[in-house]
Design an enzyme around this catalytic site. Structure first.
Site, PDB file in Angstrom:
ATOM      1  N   ARG A 198      38.228  20.293 -44.843  1.00 39.37           N
ATOM      2  CA  ARG A 198      38.561  19.025 -44.206  1.00 39.37           C
ATOM      3  C   ARG A 198      38.648  17.868 -45.197  1.00 39.37           C
ATOM      4  O   ARG A 198      39.452  16.944 -45.017  1.00 39.37           O
ATOM      5  CB  ARG A 198      37.542  18.694 -43.119  1.00 39.37           C
ATOM      6  CG  ARG A 198      37.603  19.631 -41.934  1.00 39.37           C
ATOM      7  CD  ARG A 198      36.715  19.127 -40.816  1.00 39.37           C
ATOM      8  NE  ARG A 198      36.651  20.072 -39.712  1.00 39.37           N
ATOM      9  CZ  ARG A 198      35.946  19.850 -38.604  1.00 39.37           C
ATOM     10  NH1 ARG A 198      35.266  18.726 -38.480  1.00 39.37           N
ATOM     11  NH2 ARG A 198      35.912  20.740 -37.639  1.00 39.37           N
TER      12      ARG A 198
ATOM     13  N   ASP B 250      35.009   6.165 -29.176  1.00 40.22           N
ATOM     14  CA  ASP B 250      34.802   7.294 -30.078  1.00 40.22           C
ATOM     15  C   ASP B 250      34.723   6.757 -31.495  1.00 40.22           C
ATOM     16  O   ASP B 250      35.302   5.710 -31.807  1.00 40.22           O
ATOM     17  CB  ASP B 250      35.940   8.305 -29.962  1.00 40.22           C
ATOM     18  CG  ASP B 250      35.526   9.692 -30.422  1.00 40.22           C
ATOM     19  OD1 ASP B 250      35.243  10.541 -29.556  1.00 40.22           O
ATOM     20  OD2 ASP B 250      35.465   9.935 -31.643  1.00 40.22           O
TER      21      ASP B 250
END
Length: 289
Positions: free
Chosen positions: A58, A159
């Site tokens: 990632r 979020d």
């Protein structure tokens, strides 16, 4: 915030004859330890030892963006600039996002029953909105349940992952994902794409108008939103925090919930032994103690 971001179809780097990935970037044990410490301090996420390959895949894109070959150099760059926007990219990369419309479907009839006869405008907080499927599912439930009152209802979706929130604001999803819904919902709440948008569906404007989407870190000292809420959805998020962090967040939820409001948790989460602020009502739904 939602479970893990989809991995690339092919990992960066080649493969040795033994099947192990040949890494072209240097990730030392010390680097991995620093990454675990930084994401814990930044977002409260506890990365297990076995997440090393996930971390490499990632964050590799961020190193290549800067032309770096060592994770240590990337981390040093981050720590020299505590206010840099790269922290947002770092956090986004390590945030988990697996969601779906009407996930854990048993919660939505309970929500409908809860709001049906409540007075005044209904307000619901989706505390891990991710790419928008949860807050839009909540909004669909309110629209179906409240009738003419639905225009006054609001779903606040937050979020930590700003990339996920951008997708939520766009409200555009693959058609095969939307087709998993009942046909009546698909027709009422989505517009089918044509031409260049073929294969996609967009949330209709009236439903999008019910949903407010803002970035929020649950570990931040202050939350830029006001209660009280009729219900709070915080599902499949707490499993990434340690018990002390879970307890602090739950205690901060309590004053933002109406006295008879509901807290919806994920199927693998149990708050009964973490805080005295909430008691289990059943089916991973909690009320104030």
């Amino acid at each position: 915030m939602s479970e893990p971001r989809e991995q690339p179809a092919f990992a960066a780097g080649g493969w040795s004859s033994s099947g192990a990935m040949e890494r072209d970037l240097e990730l030392t044990d010390a680097d991995f330890t620093r990454i675990r410490e930084l994401i814990y301090r930044r977002a409260g996420i506890v990365l297990a030892e076995h997440k090393r390959e996930m971390v490499y895949s990632r964050l590799a894109k961020r190193l290549r963006h800067y032309g770096l070959t060592r994770f240590g150099d990337y981390l040093a760059r981050l720590e020299r600039q505590p206010e840099a926007r790269e922290w947002e990219a770092f956090t986004n990369a390590l945030t988990t996002n697996l969601t779906a419309f009407f996930r854990e479907a048993h919660h939505f009839p309970l929500l409908a029953e809860h709001v049906r006869s409540r007075p005044g405008p209904i307000r619901i907080w989706s505390a891990a909105a991710s790419t928008g499927e949860e807050p839009y599912s909540i909004a669909m439930t309110l629209a179906e349940t409240l009738g003419s009152r639905a225009g006054e209802a609001r779903v606040v979706g937050t979020d930590i992952d700003t990339e996920a929130l951008a997708r939520a604001r766009a409200g555009i999803y693959p058609l095969e994902q939307v087709h998993k819904l009942e046909e009546a919902r698909t027709r009422r709440f989505f517009q089918r794409g044509t031409g260049r948008q073929a294969g996609l569906a967009r949330v209709r404007p009236d439903l999008r108008a019910m949903v407010e989407l803002e970035p929020l870190n649950l570990l931040a000292p202050g939350w830029p939103l006001k209660g009280p809420f009729d219900a709070i959805f915080c599902r499949n998020v707490m499993i990434y925090f340690d018990k002390a962090t879970q307890a602090r967040i739950l205690e901060r939820f309590a004053p933002l919930l109406k006295p008879d409001g509901l807290l919806f948790a994920g199927h693998s989460e149990n708050f009964s032994y973490i805080t005295k602020a909430f008691r289990l009502r059943g089916q991973t739904v909690y009320t104030l103690a």
